[in-house]
Design a protein around this motif. Structure first.
Motif, PDB file in Angstrom:
ATOM      1  N   ALA A 253       0.851  -1.193   0.000  1.00 33.00           N
ATOM      2  CA  ALA A 253       0.000   0.000   0.000  1.00 33.00           C
ATOM      3  C   ALA A 253       0.888   1.244   0.000  1.00 33.00           C
ATOM      4  O   ALA A 253       2.074   1.180   0.331  1.00 33.00           O
ATOM      5  CB  ALA A 253      -0.913  -0.001   1.216  1.00 33.00           C
ATOM      6  N   ALA A 254       0.291   2.392  -0.334  1.00 36.49           N
ATOM      7  CA  ALA A 254       1.063   3.617  -0.546  1.00 36.49           C
ATOM      8  C   ALA A 254       1.933   4.000   0.647  1.00 36.49           C
ATOM      9  O   ALA A 254       3.112   4.331   0.492  1.00 36.49           O
ATOM     10  CB  ALA A 254       0.117   4.761  -0.898  1.00 36.49           C
ATOM     11  N   ARG A 259       7.736   3.895   2.993  1.00 38.78           N
ATOM     12  CA  ARG A 259       8.698   3.487   4.018  1.00 38.78           C
ATOM     13  C   ARG A 259       9.709   2.492   3.441  1.00 38.78           C
ATOM     14  O   ARG A 259      10.909   2.554   3.730  1.00 38.78           O
ATOM     15  CB  ARG A 259       7.955   2.869   5.209  1.00 38.78           C
ATOM     16  N   PHE A 260       9.210   1.564   2.621  1.00 38.66           N
ATOM     17  CA  PHE A 260      10.093   0.580   1.990  1.00 38.66           C
ATOM     18  C   PHE A 260      11.129   1.288   1.110  1.00 38.66           C
ATOM     19  O   PHE A 260      12.318   0.944   1.143  1.00 38.66           O
ATOM     20  CB  PHE A 260       9.259  -0.402   1.157  1.00 38.66           C
ATOM     21  N   LEU A 261      10.683   2.288   0.344  1.00 43.78           N
ATOM     22  CA  LEU A 261      11.592   3.022  -0.548  1.00 43.78           C
ATOM     23  C   LEU A 261      12.656   3.802   0.218  1.00 43.78           C
ATOM     24  O   LEU A 261      13.719   4.112  -0.341  1.00 43.78           O
ATOM     25  CB  LEU A 261      10.808   3.983  -1.448  1.00 43.78           C
ATOM     26  N   SER A 262      12.382   4.123   1.460  1.00 46.84           N
ATOM     27  CA  SER A 262      13.384   4.822   2.265  1.00 46.84           C
ATOM     28  C   SER A 262      14.356   3.845   2.909  1.00 46.84           C
ATOM     29  O   SER A 262      15.232   4.243   3.686  1.00 46.84           O
ATOM     30  CB  SER A 262      12.706   5.686   3.338  1.00 46.84           C
ATOM     31  N   VAL A 276      12.494 -11.379  -4.343  1.00 46.03           N
ATOM     32  CA  VAL A 276      11.173 -10.746  -4.338  1.00 46.03           C
ATOM     33  C   VAL A 276      11.213  -9.474  -5.182  1.00 46.03           C
ATOM     34  O   VAL A 276      12.168  -8.689  -5.090  1.00 46.03           O
ATOM     35  CB  VAL A 276      10.735 -10.403  -2.896  1.00 46.03           C
ATOM     36  N   ALA A 277      10.187  -9.281  -6.002  1.00 47.34           N
ATOM     37  CA  ALA A 277       9.990  -8.016  -6.714  1.00 47.34           C
ATOM     38  C   ALA A 277       8.873  -7.267  -5.989  1.00 47.34           C
ATOM     39  O   ALA A 277       7.770  -7.795  -5.820  1.00 47.34           O
ATOM     40  CB  ALA A 277       9.598  -8.271  -8.169  1.00 47.34           C
ATOM     41  N   VAL A 278       9.167  -6.056  -5.544  1.00 45.83           N
ATOM     42  CA  VAL A 278       8.218  -5.292  -4.730  1.00 45.83           C
ATOM     43  C   VAL A 278       7.599  -4.178  -5.571  1.00 45.83           C
ATOM     44  O   VAL A 278       8.311  -3.409  -6.233  1.00 45.83           O
ATOM     45  CB  VAL A 278       8.916  -4.695  -3.484  1.00 45.83           C
ATOM     46  N   PHE A 279       6.258  -4.087  -5.512  1.00 46.45           N
ATOM     47  CA  PHE A 279       5.513  -3.092  -6.285  1.00 46.45           C
ATOM     48  C   PHE A 279       4.698  -2.210  -5.344  1.00 46.45           C
ATOM     49  O   PHE A 279       4.292  -2.637  -4.264  1.00 46.45           O
ATOM     50  CB  PHE A 279       4.563  -3.779  -7.281  1.00 46.45           C
ATOM     51  N   GLY A 280       4.451  -0.984  -5.779  1.00 39.85           N
ATOM     52  CA  GLY A 280       3.506  -0.117  -5.098  1.00 39.85           C
ATOM     53  C   GLY A 280       2.126  -0.334  -5.685  1.00 39.85           C
ATOM     54  O   GLY A 280       1.986  -0.633  -6.872  1.00 39.85           O
TER      55      GLY A 280
END
Length: 321
Positions: A253-254, A259-262, A276-280
């Motif tokens: 979720a947004a 937080r993940f991107l930081s 793992v490939a992580v998507f927004g």
């Protein structure tokens, strides 16, 4: 006087171009030509192809370069023609002839034995004419200087091998189709098969028809790329996540995505996973790679917010043209 060269205005380009590399061009020269045609700021490839070889060469641009190393481990499929009875200094048609012997006629039973002998786990000595480095210098540089240096045999796997008797320019030859592990030299495979027959061999042609999930039928050649308009060239690019086909997909979720991107770990009901490939979720976009351990999503290679924004803008522009 020469007219001043026009300076190319570089721009952010993100994605994967599946190029059908032409014979006689190095992988880096092919990359630079495609980079120039796309006016891309940043580019790289996922492993080289010999100048003699043609076929699938995935080129990475922008954010996709962060994942190019992942593709080095991919299995690859080649088609080649090995001329029997002639050995060369390079193992291919570019080298000088070093030995010539009569080539025997091969029957179906002989072919079957060769296929069995060269399928599975093998040991292979890397050729002197290769980009493999010894003391920081590519082996081909030693070879060009007339030096032969000590190399260690390496474990390789030939997952599947098909051989067929053919003729090449009036000489007996073998058509080879092989699906192999990373680090396998098809020139050396051809030479080893020739030695097993007892007459020697060298490759007259070599074509990579697949690498990982990418097939030559999906590729574009440089001539076609040059004839395209710039929007068409950009539309020919696959999204960066095309390099992450074997990864488990997780969507955040947004608020969690930010937080993940930081660089923060996230907790969730995920089973352990190494790749793992992580998507927004909103907007749908690749954030990067990670692995999951004990319910924690641990960031790996991450895209920057600017890269994600540029990819979304490019995707919108492509769909509206």
């Amino acid at each position: 006087m020469h007219a001043p060269r026009t300076r190319v205005q570089r721009r952010p380009v993100h994605g994967v171009l599946l190029l059908d590399k032409p014979r006689g061009l190095s992988s880096n020269d092919a990359l630079q030509k495609a980079k120039w045609l796309l006016r891309a700021e940043k580019a790289g490839h996922t492993g080289t192809l010999d100048p003699l070889a043609t076929g699938v060469l995935p080129l990475c641009f922008g954010a996709a370069t962060k994942f190019s190393q992942l593709h080095l481990d991919a299995d690859k499929t080649y088609e080649a023609v090995a001329v029997l009875g002639i050995e060369t200094s390079t193992g291919d048609a570019e080298g000088a002839v070093t030995a010539e012997r009569p080539a025997p006629s091969l029957g179906a039973e002989d072919i079957a034995k060769l296929q069995h002998l060269f399928t599975g786990r093998l040991r292979q000595l890397p050729p002197m004419h290769s980009a493999l480095k010894k003391d920081g210098k590519p082996l081909y540089e030693y070879a060009r200087a007339g030096e032969v240096v000590e190399r260690e045999e390496r474990d390789i796997t030939v997952h599947a091998l098909e051989l067929a008797s053919v003729e090449h320019e009036g000489r007996p030859a073998l058509r080879i189709r092989a699906r192999v592990s990373k680090g396998t030299y098809i020139r050396t495979l051809g030479e080893d098969i020739g030695r097993a027959i007892g007459c020697g061999a060298h490759l007259a042609s070599l074509r990579r028809v697949a690498t990982g999930p990418f097939h030559v039928a999906e590729c574009v050649d440089l001539e076609s790329l040059q004839a395209m308009t710039e929007p068409q060239r950009e539309a020919a690019l696959l999204m960066p996540e095309a390099l992450l086909g074997g990864h488990t997909a997780i969507t955040l979720a947004a608020d969690e995505a930010g937080r993940f991107l930081s660089g923060l770990r996230r907790r969730g009901p995920w089973p352990d996973a190494q790749s793992v490939a992580v998507f927004g979720a909103e907007p749908p976009a690749l954030l990067g790679t990670a692995h999951v351990k004990a319910g924690e999503l641990i960031p790996g290679r991450l895209l920057s917010p600017i890269e994600i924004q540029q990819i979304l803008q490019s995707r919108t522009a492509t769909h509206t043209e």
